[in-house]
Design a protein around this motif. Structure first.
Motif, PDB file in Angstrom:
ATOM      1  N   ALA A  93      11.787  44.311  43.634  1.00  0.00           N
ATOM      2  CA  ALA A  93      11.370  42.919  43.798  1.00  0.00           C
ATOM      3  C   ALA A  93      10.246  42.525  42.844  1.00  0.00           C
ATOM      4  N   ASP A  94       9.573  43.510  42.258  1.00  0.00           N
ATOM      5  CA  ASP A  94       8.447  43.227  41.358  1.00  0.00           C
ATOM      6  C   ASP A  94       8.868  43.127  39.889  1.00  0.00           C
ATOM      7  N   GLY A  95      10.155  43.175  39.618  1.00  0.00           N
ATOM      8  CA  GLY A  95      10.658  42.952  38.267  1.00  0.00           C
ATOM      9  C   GLY A  95      10.189  43.941  37.217  1.00  0.00           C
ATOM     10  N   GLY A  96      10.118  45.214  37.568  1.00  0.00           N
ATOM     11  CA  GLY A  96       9.750  46.226  36.579  1.00  0.00           C
ATOM     12  C   GLY A  96       8.263  46.520  36.504  1.00  0.00           C
ATOM     13  N   ILE A  97       7.469  45.821  37.289  1.00  0.00           N
ATOM     14  CA  ILE A  97       6.030  46.066  37.331  1.00  0.00           C
ATOM     15  C   ILE A  97       5.761  47.140  38.387  1.00  0.00           C
ATOM     16  N   CYS A  98       4.996  48.141  38.017  1.00  0.00           N
ATOM     17  CA  CYS A  98       4.691  49.246  38.919  1.00  0.00           C
ATOM     18  C   CYS A  98       3.207  49.231  39.287  1.00  0.00           C
ATOM     19  N   THR A  99       2.899  49.826  40.432  1.00  0.00           N
ATOM     20  CA  THR A  99       1.511  49.986  40.853  1.00  0.00           C
ATOM     21  C   THR A  99       1.217  51.470  41.027  1.00  0.00           C
ATOM     22  N   THR A 100       0.002  51.854  40.719  1.00  0.00           N
ATOM     23  CA  THR A 100      -0.406  53.253  40.834  1.00  0.00           C
ATOM     24  C   THR A 100      -0.752  53.557  42.282  1.00  0.00           C
ATOM     25  N   VAL A 101      -0.137  54.611  42.837  1.00  0.00           N
ATOM     26  CA  VAL A 101      -0.402  55.011  44.219  1.00  0.00           C
ATOM     27  C   VAL A 101      -1.108  56.361  44.312  1.00  0.00           C
ATOM     28  N   ALA A 102      -1.206  57.075  43.199  1.00  0.00           N
ATOM     29  CA  ALA A 102      -1.939  58.344  43.155  1.00  0.00           C
ATOM     30  C   ALA A 102      -2.327  58.615  41.709  1.00  0.00           C
ATOM     31  N   GLY A 103      -3.524  59.154  41.514  1.00  0.00           N
ATOM     32  CA  GLY A 103      -3.998  59.446  40.165  1.00  0.00           C
ATOM     33  C   GLY A 103      -4.316  58.170  39.409  1.00  0.00           C
ATOM     34  N   GLY A 104      -4.043  58.208  38.116  1.00  0.00           N
ATOM     35  CA  GLY A 104      -4.299  57.035  37.293  1.00  0.00           C
ATOM     36  C   GLY A 104      -5.720  56.905  36.801  1.00  0.00           C
ATOM     37  N   ASN A 105      -6.513  57.919  37.023  1.00  0.00           N
ATOM     38  CA  ASN A 105      -7.915  57.904  36.601  1.00  0.00           C
ATOM     39  C   ASN A 105      -8.171  58.969  35.547  1.00  0.00           C
ATOM     40  N   GLY A 106      -7.194  59.158  34.688  1.00  0.00           N
ATOM     41  CA  GLY A 106      -7.313  60.159  33.634  1.00  0.00           C
ATOM     42  C   GLY A 106      -6.971  61.547  34.138  1.00  0.00           C
ATOM     43  N   LEU A 107      -6.748  62.444  33.206  1.00  0.00           N
ATOM     44  CA  LEU A 107      -6.456  63.829  33.526  1.00  0.00           C
ATOM     45  C   LEU A 107      -7.677  64.453  34.185  1.00  0.00           C
ATOM     46  N   GLY A 108      -7.459  65.155  35.293  1.00  0.00           N
ATOM     47  CA  GLY A 108      -8.582  65.818  35.947  1.00  0.00           C
ATOM     48  C   GLY A 108      -8.190  66.428  37.266  1.00  0.00           C
ATOM     49  N   MET A 109      -9.188  66.954  37.977  1.00  0.00           N
ATOM     50  CA  MET A 109      -8.925  67.628  39.238  1.00  0.00           C
ATOM     51  C   MET A 109      -9.716  67.064  40.411  1.00  0.00           C
ATOM     52  N   SER A 110     -10.298  65.879  40.253  1.00  0.00           N
ATOM     53  CA  SER A 110     -10.969  65.218  41.373  1.00  0.00           C
ATOM     54  C   SER A 110      -9.933  64.667  42.340  1.00  0.00           C
TER      55      SER A 110
END
Length: 162
Positions: A93-110
């Protein structure tokens, strides 16, 4: 027949009356929905706008899960967006637009970071809602449980010790 390059994962769901396979088309930076009834023709349902990290782009997706609505249709495609170090929820329904549900804050282990996520499973609550996204965080040698109520923060449920 559709061309897919270096597919890494597939999922199956029922879209109303049409059974379809959903494929992480890794090297083409997209997720494809392929219905056998369509003779091998696939449709891009996430990504497909070149390699990148915008809300309509993916970078080497390696895993995909299907979030189903109460009526059995697809509510969203949930994608392990490997080289963007995030998990994306892409609703038709969002026409190809995605939302981040996990991560997305750069590579790391926090708790709000991932390192090359390779797979995702949807944990459902008793009422059918999403309780959490369970993510194979390959580069950190751990499995993360990421509840929507926690934003993009996750807790380690397995591994994480090297």
């Amino acid at each position: 027949v559709a061309v897919v390059t270096a597919p890494r994962a597939a999922a199956q769901a029922a879209d109303g009356t049409v059974a379809a396979y959903v494929v992480a088309d890794t090297d083409n930076h997209r997720v494809q929905r392929c219905a056998p009834a369509d003779g091998g023709i696939c449709t891009t349902v996430a990504g497909g706008n070149g390699q990148g990290m915008s809300e309509n782009q993916l970078c080497n997706p390696a895993g995909v899960a299907i979030e189903q609505a109460a009526d059995g249709t697809v509510a969203a495609y949930v994608v392990a967006d490997t080289d963007n170090h995030r998990v994306q929820r892409c609703a038709p329904a969002d026409g190809g637009i995605c939302t981040t549900v996990a991560g997305g804050n750069g590579l790391g282990m926090s708790e709000n970071q991932l390192f090359n996520p390779a797979g995702v499973v949807i944990e459902q609550a008793a009422d059918g809602a999403v309780a959490a996204y369970v993510v194979v965080d390959r580069g950190n040698n751990r499995v993360q449980r990421c509840a929507p109520a926690a934003g993009c923060n996750c807790t380690t449920v397995a591994g994480g010790n090297g």
